[in-house]
Design an enzyme around this catalytic site. Sequence first.
Site, short mmCIF file in Angstrom:
data_model
loop_
_atom_site.label_atom_id
_atom_site.label_comp_id
_atom_site.label_asym_id
_atom_site.label_seq_id
_atom_site.Cartn_x
_atom_site.Cartn_y
_atom_site.Cartn_z
N LYS A 79 -25.26 40.38 -31.86
CA LYS A 79 -24.70 39.12 -31.35
C LYS A 79 -23.25 39.40 -30.98
O LYS A 79 -22.64 40.35 -31.50
CB LYS A 79 -24.76 38.06 -32.45
CG LYS A 79 -24.70 36.65 -31.96
CD LYS A 79 -26.07 36.02 -31.76
CE LYS A 79 -25.92 34.61 -31.26
NZ LYS A 79 -27.20 33.95 -31.09
N VAL A 180 -29.18 16.27 -28.91
CA VAL A 180 -30.14 16.24 -27.81
C VAL A 180 -29.56 16.97 -26.60
O VAL A 180 -29.46 16.44 -25.50
CB VAL A 180 -30.60 14.80 -27.46
CG1 VAL A 180 -31.54 14.29 -28.51
CG2 VAL A 180 -29.41 13.85 -27.32
N GLY A 181 -29.15 18.21 -26.82
CA GLY A 181 -28.66 19.07 -25.75
C GLY A 181 -29.83 19.79 -25.08
O GLY A 181 -30.92 19.24 -24.95
N VAL A 183 -31.89 22.06 -26.00
CA VAL A 183 -33.12 22.16 -26.78
C VAL A 183 -33.58 20.77 -27.22
O VAL A 183 -34.74 20.38 -27.00
CB VAL A 183 -32.90 23.05 -28.03
CG1 VAL A 183 -34.16 23.07 -28.89
CG2 VAL A 183 -32.51 24.46 -27.62
P1 NAI Z 1 -26.34 22.42 -26.63
O1 NAI Z 1 -24.89 22.71 -26.75
O2 NAI Z 1 -26.96 22.28 -25.27
O3 NAI Z 1 -26.72 21.08 -27.44
C1 NAI Z 1 -26.18 20.76 -28.69
C2 NAI Z 1 -26.02 19.24 -28.72
O4 NAI Z 1 -25.62 18.86 -30.03
C3 NAI Z 1 -24.97 18.73 -27.75
O5 NAI Z 1 -25.52 17.66 -27.00
C4 NAI Z 1 -23.84 18.27 -28.68
O6 NAI Z 1 -23.12 17.16 -28.14
C5 NAI Z 1 -24.61 17.88 -29.92
N1 NAI Z 1 -23.84 17.87 -31.15
C6 NAI Z 1 -22.84 18.68 -31.56
N2 NAI Z 1 -22.43 18.37 -32.81
C7 NAI Z 1 -23.17 17.31 -33.19
C8 NAI Z 1 -23.24 16.52 -34.36
N3 NAI Z 1 -22.43 16.75 -35.39
N4 NAI Z 1 -24.15 15.52 -34.43
C9 NAI Z 1 -24.98 15.26 -33.40
N5 NAI Z 1 -24.96 15.98 -32.25
C10 NAI Z 1 -24.09 16.98 -32.15
O7 NAI Z 1 -27.07 23.58 -27.48
P2 NAI Z 1 -28.60 23.98 -27.46
O8 NAI Z 1 -28.81 25.14 -26.59
O9 NAI Z 1 -29.44 22.76 -27.30
O10 NAI Z 1 -28.77 24.53 -28.95
C11 NAI Z 1 -28.89 23.65 -30.06
C12 NAI Z 1 -28.97 24.47 -31.33
O11 NAI Z 1 -30.09 25.35 -31.27
C13 NAI Z 1 -27.74 25.37 -31.58
O12 NAI Z 1 -27.52 25.45 -32.97
C14 NAI Z 1 -28.19 26.72 -31.06
O13 NAI Z 1 -27.50 27.78 -31.71
C15 NAI Z 1 -29.66 26.69 -31.45
N6 NAI Z 1 -30.49 27.57 -30.65
C16 NAI Z 1 -30.54 27.43 -29.29
C17 NAI Z 1 -31.31 28.28 -28.53
C18 NAI Z 1 -31.45 28.12 -27.06
O14 NAI Z 1 -32.30 28.81 -26.47
N7 NAI Z 1 -30.69 27.27 -26.41
C19 NAI Z 1 -32.08 29.38 -29.17
C20 NAI Z 1 -32.01 29.39 -30.61
C21 NAI Z 1 -31.21 28.53 -31.31
#
Ligand code: NAI
Length: 359
Positions: A79, A180-181, A183
């Site tokens: 990483k 709700v990003g 994923v």
């Molecule tokens: P993203 O950044 O698109 O979405 C994260 C969402 O969480 C954002 O909408 C943000 O505003 C929200 N957020 C942040 N802090 C918050 C809180 N305290 N309470 C409520 N909402 C909050 O990220 P993504 O890609 O959706 O990833 C989500 C998680 O999944 C991360 O932990 C990431 O490391 C993990 N992950 C993602 C992968 C991928 O393929 N995108 C693969 C494996 C793990």
Amino acid sequence: MRGPFAAFNGHEQVLYGADDESGLRCIIAIHSTALGPALGGTRMLPYESEEDALEDVLRLSEAMTYKAAVAGIDTGGGKAVIIGDPETDKTEALLRAYGRMIGSLGGRYTTACDVGTYPDDIATILRETPHAVGAPPEEHGSGDSGVSTALGTYEGLRACAEERWGDPRLGGKHVAVQGVGKVGHRLVHHLAEEGARVSVADVDEDRAARCAEETRAEVVAPDKIHAVDCDIFSPNALGEVVTDRTIGELSCEIVAGAANNQLSRADLADELRAAGILYAPDYVINAGGLIQVADELRPGGYQEPRARRRVARIGDRLREVFALSRQEDVSTEEAAHRVAGRRIHAISRLTTLRLPGRD
Ligand code: NAI
């Protein structure tokens, strides 16, 4: 190991890289290449200190080793972190300097997207090194890995439901989704299609409102979502969600979501078990993105149907972990470590039947 290098314990190689012209400061951590060259994303964040960045990258790279091992992927764990604000510090020069840094490792580490990095950034990195995956489809990459991560997490939730209630169906179940990003919002769509009742929370209020409108979910305050009285709590935002403080506030039977490093301490898995809450180890259920980008490294390049088929098997991987947890009377987190460790041990010790040209 004790002494000044204790934090590096178990890691094969850690590279600190800097380029004054572009302002690049990065750390690339390779935890293990026992199963193959390392693969893992690049996280770009304005870390408060280099110590924080180092701690994050060491933890994340180790998790990648176990994630690939349980998912049945032939990649090692690695990483990287870039210290900086992705909104203001990310420039073409910085990404290209970073690409050269990756190139200096000669293929021992391949990068992908993570928090703060996007498919277009991978396309820029690819101008300096071939060792990057997850570029947009127009650039011959597999694109946003959030699609596969959401699908794998959904399959994982069904496996959890089967383990807990003897039936994988989620229709009628109440799921509280934190974040709700990329994923989370796709996961909510899968859940809504199956007829689950969904509550959502996001610190970005517009995002939460949009997702709720599309799926008829209910919006909950971000600081309340973990405590919603529900069947499944699904963390899909940032890590350290289950802590000494929040564990007593959980009111669910299952904790299962895509967020990395959900437990603030590994032994909270034992406490969840003692409280009768089934926990899906994060690196097992969220392997969909890794499976997708690792497919780009196979001969002939990315094939979506093949990747999707493997992502759909995440449910089986979880069933294996749950079975071992029951058989060996350990937490699901410990069971996942044992599944990973046994595969690494078995495969990395294959030393016979070599052919010329293969080391
Ligand atoms: P993203 O950044 O698109 O979405 C994260 C969402 O969480 C954002 O909408 C943000 O505003 C929200 N957020 C942040 N802090 C918050 C809180 N305290 N309470 C409520 N909402 C909050 O990220 P993504 O890609 O959706 O990833 C989500 C998680 O999944 C991360 O932990 C990431 O490391 C993990 N992950 C993602 C992968 C991928 O393929 N995108 C693969 C494996 C793990």
